[in-house]
Design an enzyme around this catalytic site. Sequence first.
Site, PDB file in Angstrom:
ATOM      1  N   SER A  95      22.205  32.254  81.931  1.00  0.00           N
ATOM      2  CA  SER A  95      21.549  32.297  83.519  1.00  0.00           C
ATOM      3  C   SER A  95      22.352  32.886  84.360  1.00  0.00           C
ATOM      4  O   SER A  95      21.671  32.864  85.609  1.00  0.00           O
ATOM      5  CB  SER A  95      21.180  30.753  83.759  1.00  0.00           C
ATOM      6  OG  SER A  95      20.030  30.357  83.187  1.00  0.00           O
ATOM      7  N   LYS A 153      22.071  28.617  94.722  1.00  0.00           N
ATOM      8  CA  LYS A 153      20.974  28.245  93.562  1.00  0.00           C
ATOM      9  C   LYS A 153      20.555  26.835  93.873  1.00  0.00           C
ATOM     10  O   LYS A 153      21.739  25.933  94.512  1.00  0.00           O
ATOM     11  CB  LYS A 153      21.459  28.436  92.427  1.00  0.00           C
ATOM     12  CG  LYS A 153      20.449  28.000  91.171  1.00  0.00           C
ATOM     13  CD  LYS A 153      21.036  28.456  89.795  1.00  0.00           C
ATOM     14  CE  LYS A 153      20.305  27.900  88.526  1.00  0.00           C
ATOM     15  NZ  LYS A 153      21.039  28.486  87.428  1.00  0.00           N
ATOM     16  N   SER A 179      17.714  31.021  84.397  1.00  0.00           N
ATOM     17  CA  SER A 179      17.530  29.873  85.271  1.00  0.00           C
ATOM     18  C   SER A 179      17.902  30.190  86.722  1.00  0.00           C
ATOM     19  O   SER A 179      17.476  29.969  87.828  1.00  0.00           O
ATOM     20  CB  SER A 179      18.274  28.377  84.813  1.00  0.00           C
ATOM     21  OG  SER A 179      19.693  28.613  85.302  1.00  0.00           O
TER      22      SER A 179
END
Length: 542
Positions: free
Chosen positions: A230, A125, A206
């Site tokens: 998330s 990420k 997210s």
Amino acid sequence: MDRRHFLNTAGAVAAGAALVPHVTHAAEPADVTDPTTAAAQPPAFAFEEATAAGLLARMQAGTLTSSTLTAAYLARIAAIDAAGPRLRSVIEVNPDAMAMARERDAERRAGRVRGPLHGLPVLVKDNLDTADRMQTTAGSLALVGTPAPRDATVVAKLREAGAVLLGKTNLSEWANFRSTRSTSGWSGRGGQTRHPYVLDRNPCGSSSGTGTAIAANLAVVGIGTETDGSIICPSAICGLVGLKPTVGLVSRAGIIPISASQDTAGPMTRTVADAALVLQVIRGADARDAATADAARHTDDYLAALDPNALRGARIGVARNMAGFHPAVDAAFDRALAVMRKAGATIIDPCNVPTVGKYDAAELEVLLYEFKDGLAAYLASRGDTVAHHTLAELMAYNTANAGSEMPWFGQELFEQAAAKGPLTDTAYREALATCRRLSRDEGLDALFREHQLAAVVAPSNGPSWPTDWINGDRYSGGNASVAAVAGYPSLTVPMAYVQELPLGVSFIGLAYSETQLLALGYAFEQQTRVRRPPRFRPTMAG
């Protein structure tokens, strides 16, 4: 984090592609005019649904190289992420990925295998620092510039284990902690990540880019982060296994923070075994993160503990007060419980978590305080590799560049956080104590003790909703919060589909119970084998 209903409620109270790094702006017409454009089905992919164990066995046998595998994933990203369905899940590919793969191949030929991920392409990420030629921006154009000077500890561990860093995944900008009206999966830098099963639906949370990318077979495994939902929400909503570890099992050093008391990184994978493998690599004590001081005491062999019979004799509590948000979800959940019962589990139903939702306002207070404090420390650690070093400077940047950074929603959470004082404030200390009391002492700890539970189970998510930049998320239900606020582990495993939309079931445990949760999830997975790859439908009616 998942922009849950409490952000709207408590926030109102508080406020009254080529194979090279690419940057896209959400205000570009392609991002806002064709969310349901149909695309031809991509060509068959040789490594669709491949597992880490299977690929490693082929490399060990000499029938596959890391170079071949990495090139295939890069081509797949170009074909369906940057083009084709245009998933927009990979914000940037690593320009050195092929060089890394060739190096891993040379090392294997020379008899040197770095670790259990040697030669496997991994996506991380875009809030994890990588000391290479890739950016670390949390999806914000404000942080585009010079790459981070040092790897996040998780990234360093991946390198040590031999992984090939394939690229960075898109995310909800600032890990979905900027606005009370945000749209999950959107960032100023990366645009809107699409749901891989139905393109006009939302990928949630997210870690949306990691969820979509791994579901779409753009890498072997991926890394997400969670503050509240998330990892669990995008994993469940994209048909993946996702593990949110105990806070303190995995280092947060070098990860753009929200909350010192809730943040953690974790694996997002297509199988429970792959999640166990990745967790085994990334967990451990780290002098850069004081929360990991006890991690060395929790060194279980997660892979060895995977047992298809683990449900036999396990006492499983059913949190009925964490269900009931959709009839199709409830029906699927009841079928999942029947599978567990048939596999030998003792099902305690109902077994409600008594404090669910009572900590929401206190949680937001904690997050606002900790975000302001943690972000300042992170930006200071980046030195002159970033142009902005305070929350006030970031807000000023967003205002000055509203066309690209705030075309759909604002920065209400930034503003609320900026108004908070230091962590010595009584308001912060009382809110944190409230969170711990309600989620731990009077919540999960009490429930597990009373019923002698191995895990609590609940539906992970409701069916995904259509992406809507004007109104923001229409969250359809989920159950990440109690484990997130407590700092305890939770594991989501694919449970069913509502037409094309995936659903997951969550196994929630006490601190450092990852070994047991993975074993239970593995047993459920082996009984059901629900997951199927996405078909990239443009819309539910398409």
